[in-house]
Motif scaffolding. Sequence first.
Motif, PDB file in Angstrom:
ATOM      1  N   CYS A  12       0.804  -1.219   0.000  1.00 54.43           N
ATOM      2  CA  CYS A  12       0.000   0.000   0.000  1.00 54.43           C
ATOM      3  C   CYS A  12       0.839   1.272   0.000  1.00 54.43           C
ATOM      4  O   CYS A  12       0.325   2.357  -0.273  1.00 54.43           O
ATOM      5  N   ASP A  13       2.122   1.142   0.310  1.00 53.98           N
ATOM      6  CA  ASP A  13       2.996   2.316   0.369  1.00 53.98           C
ATOM      7  C   ASP A  13       3.749   2.567  -0.930  1.00 53.98           C
ATOM      8  O   ASP A  13       4.582   3.477  -1.000  1.00 53.98           O
ATOM      9  N   LEU A  14       3.488   1.793  -1.961  1.00 49.94           N
ATOM     10  CA  LEU A  14       4.233   1.920  -3.208  1.00 49.94           C
ATOM     11  C   LEU A  14       3.847   3.167  -4.001  1.00 49.94           C
ATOM     12  O   LEU A  14       4.622   3.655  -4.819  1.00 49.94           O
ATOM     13  N   LYS A  15       2.630   3.659  -3.796  1.00 49.33           N
ATOM     14  CA  LYS A  15       2.190   4.912  -4.440  1.00 49.33           C
ATOM     15  C   LYS A  15       2.347   4.856  -5.955  1.00 49.33           C
ATOM     16  O   LYS A  15       2.991   5.720  -6.566  1.00 49.33           O
ATOM     17  N   LEU A  16       1.744   3.858  -6.555  1.00 40.62           N
ATOM     18  CA  LEU A  16       1.843   3.676  -8.001  1.00 40.62           C
ATOM     19  C   LEU A  16       0.609   4.216  -8.706  1.00 40.62           C
ATOM     20  O   LEU A  16      -0.447   4.385  -8.103  1.00 40.62           O
ATOM     21  N   SER A  17       0.752   4.458 -10.014  1.00 44.67           N
ATOM     22  CA  SER A  17      -0.358   4.986 -10.798  1.00 44.67           C
ATOM     23  C   SER A  17      -0.362   4.370 -12.190  1.00 44.67           C
ATOM     24  O   SER A  17       0.689   4.270 -12.834  1.00 44.67           O
ATOM     25  N   ILE A  18      -1.538   3.972 -12.644  1.00 46.36           N
ATOM     26  CA  ILE A  18      -1.669   3.462 -14.004  1.00 46.36           C
ATOM     27  C   ILE A  18      -1.332   4.545 -15.014  1.00 46.36           C
ATOM     28  O   ILE A  18      -0.640   4.300 -16.008  1.00 46.36           O
ATOM     29  N   ASP A  19      -1.781   5.752 -14.755  1.00 49.39           N
ATOM     30  CA  ASP A  19      -1.606   6.845 -15.713  1.00 49.39           C
ATOM     31  C   ASP A  19      -0.146   7.239 -15.918  1.00 49.39           C
ATOM     32  O   ASP A  19       0.208   7.803 -16.955  1.00 49.39           O
ATOM     33  N   GLN A  20       0.702   6.956 -14.947  1.00 50.08           N
ATOM     34  CA  GLN A  20       2.114   7.317 -15.052  1.00 50.08           C
ATOM     35  C   GLN A  20       2.974   6.135 -15.510  1.00 50.08           C
ATOM     36  O   GLN A  20       4.164   6.076 -15.238  1.00 50.08           O
ATOM     37  N   SER A  21       2.348   5.196 -16.205  1.00 53.37           N
ATOM     38  CA  SER A  21       3.056   4.020 -16.705  1.00 53.37           C
ATOM     39  C   SER A  21       2.606   3.723 -18.128  1.00 53.37           C
ATOM     40  O   SER A  21       1.776   4.441 -18.694  1.00 53.37           O
ATOM     41  N   ASN A  22       3.161   2.637 -18.704  1.00 58.01           N
ATOM     42  CA  ASN A  22       2.747   2.215 -20.044  1.00 58.01           C
ATOM     43  C   ASN A  22       1.352   1.608 -20.052  1.00 58.01           C
ATOM     44  O   ASN A  22       0.774   1.390 -21.127  1.00 58.01           O
ATOM     45  N   LEU A  23       0.820   1.305 -18.878  1.00 53.14           N
ATOM     46  CA  LEU A  23      -0.462   0.614 -18.807  1.00 53.14           C
ATOM     47  C   LEU A  23      -1.598   1.436 -19.399  1.00 53.14           C
ATOM     48  O   LEU A  23      -2.535   0.879 -19.980  1.00 53.14           O
ATOM     49  N   ALA A  67       3.442  -1.400 -13.199  1.00 55.66           N
ATOM     50  CA  ALA A  67       3.322   0.057 -13.143  1.00 55.66           C
ATOM     51  C   ALA A  67       4.653   0.763 -12.947  1.00 55.66           C
ATOM     52  O   ALA A  67       4.698   1.997 -12.961  1.00 55.66           O
ATOM     53  N   HIS A  68       5.748   0.002 -12.784  1.00 57.62           N
ATOM     54  CA  HIS A  68       7.047   0.645 -12.592  1.00 57.62           C
ATOM     55  C   HIS A  68       8.162  -0.328 -12.992  1.00 57.62           C
ATOM     56  O   HIS A  68       8.145  -1.500 -12.579  1.00 57.62           O
ATOM     57  N   PRO A  69       9.133   0.110 -13.795  1.00 58.84           N
ATOM     58  CA  PRO A  69      10.193  -0.790 -14.269  1.00 58.84           C
ATOM     59  C   PRO A  69      11.025  -1.400 -13.144  1.00 58.84           C
ATOM     60  O   PRO A  69      11.521  -2.519 -13.277  1.00 58.84           O
ATOM     61  N   ARG A  70      11.204  -0.685 -12.040  1.00 54.38           N
ATOM     62  CA  ARG A  70      11.978  -1.249 -10.921  1.00 54.38           C
ATOM     63  C   ARG A  70      11.252  -2.458 -10.332  1.00 54.38           C
ATOM     64  O   ARG A  70      11.886  -3.460  -9.970  1.00 54.38           O
ATOM     65  N   LEU A  71       9.937  -2.373 -10.231  1.00 55.11           N
ATOM     66  CA  LEU A  71       9.155  -3.481  -9.695  1.00 55.11           C
ATOM     67  C   LEU A  71       9.067  -4.633 -10.700  1.00 55.11           C
ATOM     68  O   LEU A  71       8.974  -5.796 -10.312  1.00 55.11           O
ATOM     69  N   THR A  72       9.118  -4.298 -11.978  1.00 56.41           N
ATOM     70  CA  THR A  72       9.149  -5.344 -13.007  1.00 56.41           C
ATOM     71  C   THR A  72      10.426  -6.169 -12.875  1.00 56.41           C
ATOM     72  O   THR A  72      10.404  -7.399 -12.972  1.00 56.41           O
ATOM     73  N   ARG A  73      11.545  -5.484 -12.631  1.00 56.10           N
ATOM     74  CA  ARG A  73      12.818  -6.202 -12.453  1.00 56.10           C
ATOM     75  C   ARG A  73      12.785  -7.080 -11.202  1.00 56.10           C
ATOM     76  O   ARG A  73      13.288  -8.205 -11.203  1.00 56.10           O
ATOM     77  N   LEU A  74      12.188  -6.575 -10.140  1.00 55.87           N
ATOM     78  CA  LEU A  74      12.080  -7.363  -8.911  1.00 55.87           C
ATOM     79  C   LEU A  74      11.206  -8.595  -9.137  1.00 55.87           C
ATOM     80  O   LEU A  74      11.526  -9.689  -8.659  1.00 55.87           O
ATOM     81  N   GLU A  75      10.118  -8.426  -9.854  1.00 55.01           N
ATOM     82  CA  GLU A  75       9.220  -9.546 -10.162  1.00 55.01           C
ATOM     83  C   GLU A  75       9.968 -10.650 -10.914  1.00 55.01           C
ATOM     84  O   GLU A  75       9.857 -11.829 -10.593  1.00 55.01           O
ATOM     85  N   ARG A  76      10.749 -10.249 -11.918  1.00 57.58           N
ATOM     86  CA  ARG A  76      11.501 -11.241 -12.680  1.00 57.58           C
ATOM     87  C   ARG A  76      12.529 -11.955 -11.809  1.00 57.58           C
ATOM     88  O   ARG A  76      12.714 -13.174 -11.906  1.00 57.58           O
ATOM     89  N   LYS A  77      13.174 -11.221 -10.937  1.00 58.17           N
ATOM     90  CA  LYS A  77      14.179 -11.831 -10.066  1.00 58.17           C
ATOM     91  C   LYS A  77      13.539 -12.792  -9.078  1.00 58.17           C
ATOM     92  O   LYS A  77      14.095 -13.856  -8.787  1.00 58.17           O
ATOM     93  N   GLN A  78      12.374 -12.438  -8.566  1.00 56.42           N
ATOM     94  CA  GLN A  78      11.719 -13.256  -7.558  1.00 56.42           C
ATOM     95  C   GLN A  78      11.018 -14.484  -8.142  1.00 56.42           C
ATOM     96  O   GLN A  78      11.044 -15.557  -7.545  1.00 56.42           O
ATOM     97  N   LEU A  79      10.387 -14.322  -9.316  1.00 59.70           N
ATOM     98  CA  LEU A  79       9.561 -15.395  -9.868  1.00 59.70           C
ATOM     99  C   LEU A  79      10.030 -15.895 -11.232  1.00 59.70           C
ATOM    100  O   LEU A  79       9.364 -16.739 -11.847  1.00 59.70           O
TER     101      LEU A  79
END
Length: 330
Positions: A12-23, A67-79
């Motif tokens: 909940c603290d990530l403060k992400l937005s669809i509008d500020q991404s490629n989504l 919604a954020h490239p840094r989190l995309t990289r973390l997702e790939r590393k984790q899963l």
Amino acid sequence: MRDERLLDMRMCDLKLSIDQSNLGRRINQLHRELAGRELNFKPHCWLSEEWFSPDDVPGIAIPFYLAHPRLTRLERKQLLEVEGGTHEGCMKILRHEAGHAIDTAFRLRRKARYRELFGKPSQNYPEYYQPNPSSHDYVLHLEMWYAQSHPLEDFAETFAVWLRPGSRWRKRYSDWPAIEKLHYVDEIMKSIRGKKPLVTTRQQVDPLSRIRKSLRTHYQRKRLHYGVDFPSIYDKDLRKLFSNSDEHRRNMTGAAFLSRIRNELRRTVAHWTGEYSYTIDQVIQEMIERCRELNLRLGSPADEAKRNAMILVAVRTTHFLHEGRHRVAI
């Protein structure tokens, strides 16, 4: 931010937005595709923990990591992979989820013909399903024969194939039993052209802003569910085929090598075994992902490695189909 610190953050603290991404652009593309079919329906979207379209809500939850490239990289590393991480991959899932959403919006699952073709929507979701890769009763859209997992998924997959621009589904599935489902979707979508949805709530189920667990807890649960930490059945064979020794550290990676010869592997093994090419491609993909995780590289001449890779894929395809190892987590 380093991984360890990032993993301790609450979602909940990530403060992400669809509008500020490629989504945003991808959602707009989905809306254009629906409008191009004269469907008066735009599913609302929000960020959550994973992909889903809730019962009784004609919208789409999109996983936070897109919604954020840094989190995309973390997702790939984790899963080891990012579900929907490319434009094409994201659009495939959006079309699938739009199938669920339009099903809800127009209460399509209540129709007798729907239940006759796809099965009972009320059927419980299994924790795992074991698909039949050779079946022609279902369309092929998402990986791992996902249409076979549940009647609602069967409809959503069929809708996604119907919706995709340039899919040529009439020709592609002309001699498959699945063509009857596609014709039904075509007919029912024509019947609701220009009509207003029956269900119009804009509710957001499990939005990211309300999920208080940490990313660390999230990934621990996901890794346990999908068996990411379990020893792979490919490890022993892949270590024979490739190498992780220092003397080969400058060689091409095993993942890159398999990706380069992927089409040839698929064609050759299909010819040898008579198995369906899509099945063989799933085996190759699993091997590529495992090579990447183990950091394996070529340790023998390319011709020798290619010959041995063909043998390994043929053997693993047989095991994949006939030893029950293609059980898939929902």
